[in-house]
Scaffold this active site. Sequence first.
Site, mmCIF file in Angstrom:
data_model
loop_
_atom_site.group_PDB
_atom_site.id
_atom_site.type_symbol
_atom_site.label_atom_id
_atom_site.label_comp_id
_atom_site.label_asym_id
_atom_site.label_seq_id
_atom_site.Cartn_x
_atom_site.Cartn_y
_atom_site.Cartn_z
ATOM 1 N N GLN A 74 0.212 21.332 -49.233
ATOM 2 C CA GLN A 74 -1.123 21.901 -48.979
ATOM 3 C C GLN A 74 -2.195 20.815 -49.039
ATOM 4 O O GLN A 74 -3.287 21.029 -49.576
ATOM 5 C CB GLN A 74 -1.408 23.018 -49.983
ATOM 6 C CG GLN A 74 -0.726 24.332 -49.644
ATOM 7 C CD GLN A 74 -1.259 24.971 -48.367
ATOM 8 O OE1 GLN A 74 -2.388 24.723 -47.942
ATOM 9 N NE2 GLN A 74 -0.440 25.795 -47.743
ATOM 10 N N SER A 75 -1.923 19.659 -48.459
ATOM 11 C CA SER A 75 -2.873 18.551 -48.491
ATOM 12 C C SER A 75 -4.124 18.840 -47.656
ATOM 13 O O SER A 75 -4.032 19.104 -46.455
ATOM 14 C CB SER A 75 -2.189 17.289 -47.952
ATOM 15 O OG SER A 75 -3.146 16.276 -47.709
ATOM 16 N N ASN A 76 -5.289 18.781 -48.307
ATOM 17 C CA ASN A 76 -6.554 18.886 -47.573
ATOM 18 C C ASN A 76 -6.791 17.638 -46.739
ATOM 19 O O ASN A 76 -7.357 17.692 -45.645
ATOM 20 C CB ASN A 76 -7.716 19.053 -48.549
ATOM 21 C CG ASN A 76 -7.578 20.283 -49.419
ATOM 22 O OD1 ASN A 76 -7.493 21.393 -48.906
ATOM 23 N ND2 ASN A 76 -7.530 20.094 -50.732
#
Length: 332
Positions: A74-76
């Site tokens: 879930q890397s921004n």
Amino acid sequence: MQLSRFPRIRLGHLPTPLEHLPRLSALLGPEIWIKRDDCTGLSTGGNKTRKLEFLMAEAVAQGADIVLTQGATQSNHARQTAAAAAKLGMDCHILLEDRTGYNEPNYRLNGNVLLDVLHGATIEHRGPGLDMNAEMFAVATRMKAEGRKPYAIVGGGSNATGALGYVNCALELLGQMVERGLTFDHMVTATGSAGTHAGLIVGLKALNAQLPLLGIGVRAPKEVQEGNVFRLAQATEEKIGLQSVVAREDVVANCDYIGKGYGIPADSTLEAIDIFAKQEAILLDPVYSGKGAAGLIDLCRKGHFTKGQRIVFLHTGGAIGLTGYTHVLPHA
Ligand SMILES: *Cc1c(COP(=O)(O)O)cnc(C)c1O
């Protein structure tokens, strides 16, 4: 301090708002303000926009046709890189690390991952515990051999080039303070791959802002986190032609709010998300800003920050990740 000599492509909605939070202030004691870097724009916004303004300019200057980066599922940062690449007509390839062990469909497919795909990025996966930057550079080397022109961005965009975005944020914040006749006793931010914390402390110190900065850690223990931030601050100083502006003791991290580990919300993270949503209609995220705000809330309750003080919290964004965390958030 001259940032104008570095190539920069405007990607963000800047300056971001600086807002007072009256209901949260009444609840916690000190006067709390928020710097809204969740409102930077670029595919739901967040702190990576400012870093990417300098990183993507470097990619363009080098004639890159594909941008690579890496991060947790879930890397921004991966999502914002995919968005920036789309906007500039470049390809984007992302390596995602399964760092949490979560196997829920929303975690694997929703939130940031959904947006990575919408922006046209290609994705490959890695198991936990690898040197992800090394994995990425190996892919870049292979691409070069195939005739591509890759530009690889380290995790979180946290090198001296990316950190320039947060030197710039410090400049912007001080401008807003002067304009509005505001001073703060303390600034608080979440700190992870260190570029945000490092850039800010360089900017604040170089401008003699007299504003102590506290990073709330999300992954590494205090000593490691402070060391990472200090080293990157030194590299950032050097890049802009300064020397010994940041001392080791200027770099302060509190890593008491990590809970079980990176990307796994603690009870205090979920409480912070709940408080900000209900008191101020501000959405935090479960990986970074939720932990940063948990630190802010607890340090007010403990009397570390007190009534009569004025605190500014940097909202680094990430709320789109909430939809990847439905399995730990309250249900209807
Ligand atoms: C990446 C990120 C951070 C941490 O910033 P670093 O520069 O990696 O320390 C904080 N908040 C959000 C929402 C992020 O995506």
